[in-house]
Design a protein around this motif. Structure first.
Motif, short mmCIF file in Angstrom:
data_model
loop_
_atom_site.label_atom_id
_atom_site.label_comp_id
_atom_site.label_asym_id
_atom_site.label_seq_id
_atom_site.Cartn_x
_atom_site.Cartn_y
_atom_site.Cartn_z
N ARG A 509 0.83 -1.19 0.00
CA ARG A 509 0.00 0.00 0.00
C ARG A 509 0.87 1.25 0.00
N GLU A 510 0.26 2.34 -0.42
CA GLU A 510 0.96 3.63 -0.44
C GLU A 510 0.23 4.62 0.45
N GLY A 511 1.00 5.44 1.17
CA GLY A 511 0.42 6.50 1.98
C GLY A 511 0.37 7.81 1.22
N LEU A 512 -0.01 8.87 1.90
CA LEU A 512 -0.13 10.19 1.27
C LEU A 512 1.22 10.90 1.28
N GLY A 513 1.63 11.39 0.13
CA GLY A 513 2.89 12.08 0.02
C GLY A 513 2.80 13.55 0.41
N PRO A 514 3.95 14.24 0.53
CA PRO A 514 3.95 15.67 0.88
C PRO A 514 3.44 16.52 -0.27
N PRO A 515 2.92 17.72 0.02
CA PRO A 515 2.41 18.59 -1.05
C PRO A 515 3.50 18.93 -2.06
N GLY A 516 3.10 19.03 -3.35
CA GLY A 516 4.05 19.39 -4.39
C GLY A 516 4.28 20.90 -4.44
N ALA A 517 5.25 21.29 -5.28
CA ALA A 517 5.60 22.72 -5.36
C ALA A 517 4.65 23.49 -6.25
N GLY A 518 3.93 22.83 -7.14
CA GLY A 518 3.06 23.51 -8.08
C GLY A 518 1.76 23.96 -7.46
N PRO A 519 0.89 24.59 -8.28
CA PRO A 519 -0.41 25.06 -7.77
C PRO A 519 -1.33 23.88 -7.45
N ARG A 520 -2.25 24.12 -6.55
CA ARG A 520 -3.19 23.07 -6.17
C ARG A 520 -4.18 22.83 -7.30
N PRO A 521 -4.50 21.57 -7.61
CA PRO A 521 -5.45 21.29 -8.70
C PRO A 521 -6.82 21.88 -8.41
N SER A 522 -7.57 22.09 -9.48
CA SER A 522 -8.91 22.65 -9.35
C SER A 522 -9.85 21.64 -8.71
N ASP A 523 -10.80 22.18 -7.93
CA ASP A 523 -11.81 21.30 -7.34
C ASP A 523 -13.11 21.33 -8.15
N VAL A 524 -13.01 21.75 -9.41
CA VAL A 524 -14.17 21.77 -10.33
C VAL A 524 -13.87 20.81 -11.48
N TRP A 525 -14.85 19.96 -11.78
CA TRP A 525 -14.72 19.01 -12.90
C TRP A 525 -15.84 19.30 -13.89
N THR A 526 -15.46 19.43 -15.14
CA THR A 526 -16.43 19.72 -16.19
C THR A 526 -16.56 18.53 -17.11
N ALA A 527 -17.79 18.12 -17.36
CA ALA A 527 -18.04 16.99 -18.24
C ALA A 527 -19.30 17.25 -19.05
N THR A 528 -19.46 16.50 -20.12
CA THR A 528 -20.65 16.63 -20.97
C THR A 528 -21.67 15.58 -20.54
#
Length: 776
Positions: A509-528
């Motif tokens: 199993r894998e645990g949660l890694g440390p935050p990356g240096a880039g911007p945080r991903p969007s919490d909005v998902w767009t779909a058709t």
């Protein structure tokens, strides 16, 4: 083997019903005791044997071939004026799901201990399972007292040192021999039992027949009854043992304490207290879990079986004694499916415990867990592999329903006319986490569909089997090497599929890694959706679990919360398809099942759904895809987390001369020795304090003469030269330990293993794992 006509009698008094599980460490004698119970209750006229593969409850070919219990088996047993729904469970850790499901539906348990070995690893495991499901009333049966090296004294002390219960209360003591000289010669065995509560002596003849006689209430008259020789050590000890029982029980009952304070001060005073006075206080203390009743015997010789049956009825809880919603036969039906099995002739068989109401044939029930209606075609009482059709399953009973198409283990079945409180799902049954996997490779393209259907059917009968399609492969996850071996055999024998099993590998199993240096991903998902673009928002708060935080077994060791801080149910626990949280739960489960970094399942992560939104004119099912993708993007934006692998606890028995070699092998394979001297040490290496002996009657050592004196036979001498090692080690390094141990010990060593959960690995081991799974 003949079946008694008494087995067709059906009784329906919940006050006289006992739903019981027989649980223990592997090879402690559970199936042998069950077989003895069936013989003594006249269900059988001749008992079977595990060694010859002729037992009633071990009826699967693999069980009879291996001499172990693989699946739990239920049998209604009639004894005097009680009906016992007796469930014989496996002892091997690889089949822990069977114990898990049985523990969910019983009101009491008979826990066996091998009197030679004392409390063992899986003894503690099944005890914790009973705790988890609130099975408060239990009886401890000290078995195998006929074996050389058996010790009633040491076995009882092991219940204190392993913290099984603070107040074990000995109700019966063994008579090793009626010849007083045998105690001096250290002759092993058990020929009789003294019931300290009922103050009577049971005596067994060599042909297995028993007789019982009341004991005198005058201590001085014990030696003159002809039951014991005048110089027999039991004569002087029995009044003391009876006195300690009465005094210790009085500590849990003010009424009994007042009664004994009024007794005259004489050596025989406690002998005059009648069983009718003691039993109500004994039952009340057992129902409150203040005490743990302890009885003894030898199941293989049918010694003590009748006593176990009597005390199971007199002390353990009935369905009425355990608090459940609307627990009457006239209330709407409320039942829990605790097991699902497949039969080639009968089809799907759903094992149920009825918590209220009465289930009748041809009735319609609502599966409130899955929001589906089910029609009952037939009702059965199951006598191991034999069935008896009945017209109804009343409140408190355990039986089988035929005809249910959608129901799975842990589902709640209710009447269609009940209120919302009466139709809400009951607590689920959580499978133990998988620790090993193997690929399943169909032999041809035409075999693919039959293999997939067989795997899904098998996972329905055994929820601890998890099926996964991964990178073009079919993976089956199980609880150990033996579990996967049984799965492989069942796929071939029961479903007749053509396939090859790949190499077994450990489930990392894998645990949660440390935050990356880039911007945080969007919490909005767009779909058709339906030809138009739909924006769905789901926000998460993520962090690794702290060391002192426990993960939720339903979420594979993660913790998942709603925005109000309440636990979010796993997807299978929802029954309202319009509940947005059901779809969010499904999306989270999908994201956590497969890490974007390693493709391993994710664990030890704290996930909180802080907010969500979706258009009102769109189905809430859109939240499943949004939750999965948004959470997966959040995890991908972080660095790879720490890797974890499953560890096991080993209990190894070897000769003194090979001890050093075994310890060296363990340490070279990354293992850690916890104990070589019998001290109680937890798996994390911390010593645990045993329960105190104060207020507990401990039988003296001489009561089991084969463990005393220098004049022991060669078998006992050999036993004393053996050393026991307790250790923890990574499962991946122990897959071939049986072969290594055989070579190291010249074939004389043996070991047992049980799961110890997942542990984080160091950097060097992490690189080895990444190379093993092709991610280096």
């Amino acid at each position: 083997m003949l079946w008694s006509a008494k087995s067709c009698t059906v009784r329906h008094d919940p006050l006289k019903t006992r739903n019981l599980a027989v649980v223990a460490h592997i090879d402690s004698g559970k199936t042998t005791l069950t077989e003895s119970v069936l013989l003594k209750s006249s269900y059988l006229t001749t008992s079977g044997s595990v060694d010859t593969g002729s037992t009633t409850t071990d009826f699967l070919p693999a069980e009879r071939e291996r001499g172990i219990t693989i699946q739990s088996a239920s049998i209604p047993v009639h004894w005097k004026h009680w009906t016992y729904n007796l469930i014989d469970t496996p002892g091997h850790a690889d089949f822990g799901m069977e114990v898990e499901s049985a523990s969910r539906v019983v009101d009491g348990a008979i826990v066996l201990i091998d009197s030679v070995e004392g409390v063992e690893a899986q003894t503690k495991g099944v005890w914790q399972q009973l705790d988890r499901y609130g099975v408060s009333t239990r009886i401890l049966f000290m078995n195998k007292l006929d074996r050389p090296g058996a010790s009633y004294h040491s076995s009882l002390l092991s219940t204190l040192s392993h913290r099984i219960h603070p107040k074990p209360m000995v109700l019966t003591v063994p008579v090793a021999s009626f010849d007083a000289e045998d105690y001096a010669r250290a002759e092993p065995g058990i020929q009789g039992i003294v019931d300290l509560v009922k103050w009577e002596l049971w005596k067994w003849a060599p042909d297995g027949t028993s007789s019982r006689r009341p004991l005198p209430t005058d201590a001085d008259a014990l030696s003159g009854t002809g039951l014991f020789q005048p110089n027999h050590p039991m004569v002087a000890h029995l009044p003391e043992a009876r006195a300690q029982l009465v005094e210790n029980l009085a500590m849990h009952s003010d009424e009994l304490m007042e009664h004994i304070l009024d007794l005259p001060s004489s050596p025989s005073a406690y002998l005059t207290v009648p069983p009718a006075t003691l039993l109500p206080h004994l039952r009340a203390a057992t129902l409150r879990s203040d005490i743990l009743p302890v009885v003894c015997g030898s199941a293989i010789r049918h010694i003590g079986t009748e006593i176990v049956l009597d005390y199971a009825g007199e002390l353990l809880a009935s369905p009425v004694d355990v608090s459940h919603t609307a627990q009457t036969s006239k209330s709407p039906v409320r039942a829990l499916a605790w097991k699902v099995a497949w039969d080639k002739k009968k089809g799907w068989m759903t094992f149920v415990r009825v918590y209220s109401g009465t289930v009748t044939r041809q009735s319609v029930l609502m599966n409130s867990t899955r929001n589906a209606k089910e029609r009952v075609s037939k009702l059965l009482l199951l006598y191991a592999s034999e069935t008896h059709e009945v017209d109804e399953l009343p409140f408190g009973s355990v039986g089988v329903i035929l005809g249910l198409k959608e129901t799975r283990t842990g589902d709640t079945l209710v009447s269609t006319r009940g209120s919302s409180d009466e139709t809400s799902p009951m607590g689920n049954i959580i499978p133990p986490p998988a620790v090993m996997s193997a690929s399943v490779i169909p032999q041809s393209h035409a075999d693919l569909e039959p293999v997939e259907q067989a795997l899904h059917a098998l996972s329905r009968t055994d929820p601890s089997v998890r099926i996964e399609a991964h990178e073009g492969q079919i993976l089956v996850h199980g609880l150990g090497a033996l579990h996967l071996e049984i799965v492989e055999g069942r796929l071939r024998d029961e479903w007749g599929t053509r396939f090859e099993f790949g190499k077994r590998r450990v489930s990392y199993r894998e645990g949660l890694g440390p935050p990356g240096a880039g911007p945080r991903p969007s919490d909005v998902w767009t779909a058709t959706v339906g030809g138009k673009s739909v924006a769905t928002s789901v926000s998460f708060k993520l962090r690794p679990l702290e060391d002192d935080e426990d993960g939720d077994p339903a979420w594979e060791g993660n913790v998942v919360l709603r925005e109000d801080g309440r636990p979010l149910l796993s997807p299978d626990a929802f029954f309202d398809a319009q509940d947005p949280f059901m779809h969010i739960s499904r999306g989270i489960a999908s994201a956590l099942s497969n890490s974007p970094h390693t493709a391993l399942p994710l664990s030890r992560i704290h996930v909180e759904v802080s907010s969500f939104s979706y258009p009102p004119d769109v189905s809430p099912s859109v939240l499943a895809g949004a939750s999965s993708i948004i959470l997966r993007n959040e995890i991908r934006a972080r660095a790879m987390g720490p890797l974890m692998e499953p560890f096991i606890q080993l209990r190894i028995s070897v000769g003194e001369e090979t001890l050093g070699k075994v310890v060296k092998d363990l340490t070279e394979q990354g293992g850690e020795v916890l104990d070589m001297a019998g001290a109680t040490i937890s798996s994390d290496g911390d010593a645990t304090m045993p329960y105190p002996r104060e207020g507990v009657y401990v039988p003296p050592k001489w009561m089991s003469p084969s463990t005393m004196g220098a004049a022991v036979n060669a078998d006992i001498h050999a036993l004393r030269l053996r050393r026991s090692v307790t250790a923890v080690a990574p499962l991946s390094r122990m897959l071939d330990f049986s072969t290594r141990l055989r070579a190291l010990s010249g074939g004389h060593g043996h070991f047992e293993m049980s799961g110890e959960g997942f542990r984080t690995v160091n950097h060097a081991r992490q690189q080895e794992i990444l190379r093993e799974i092709g991610r280096a």
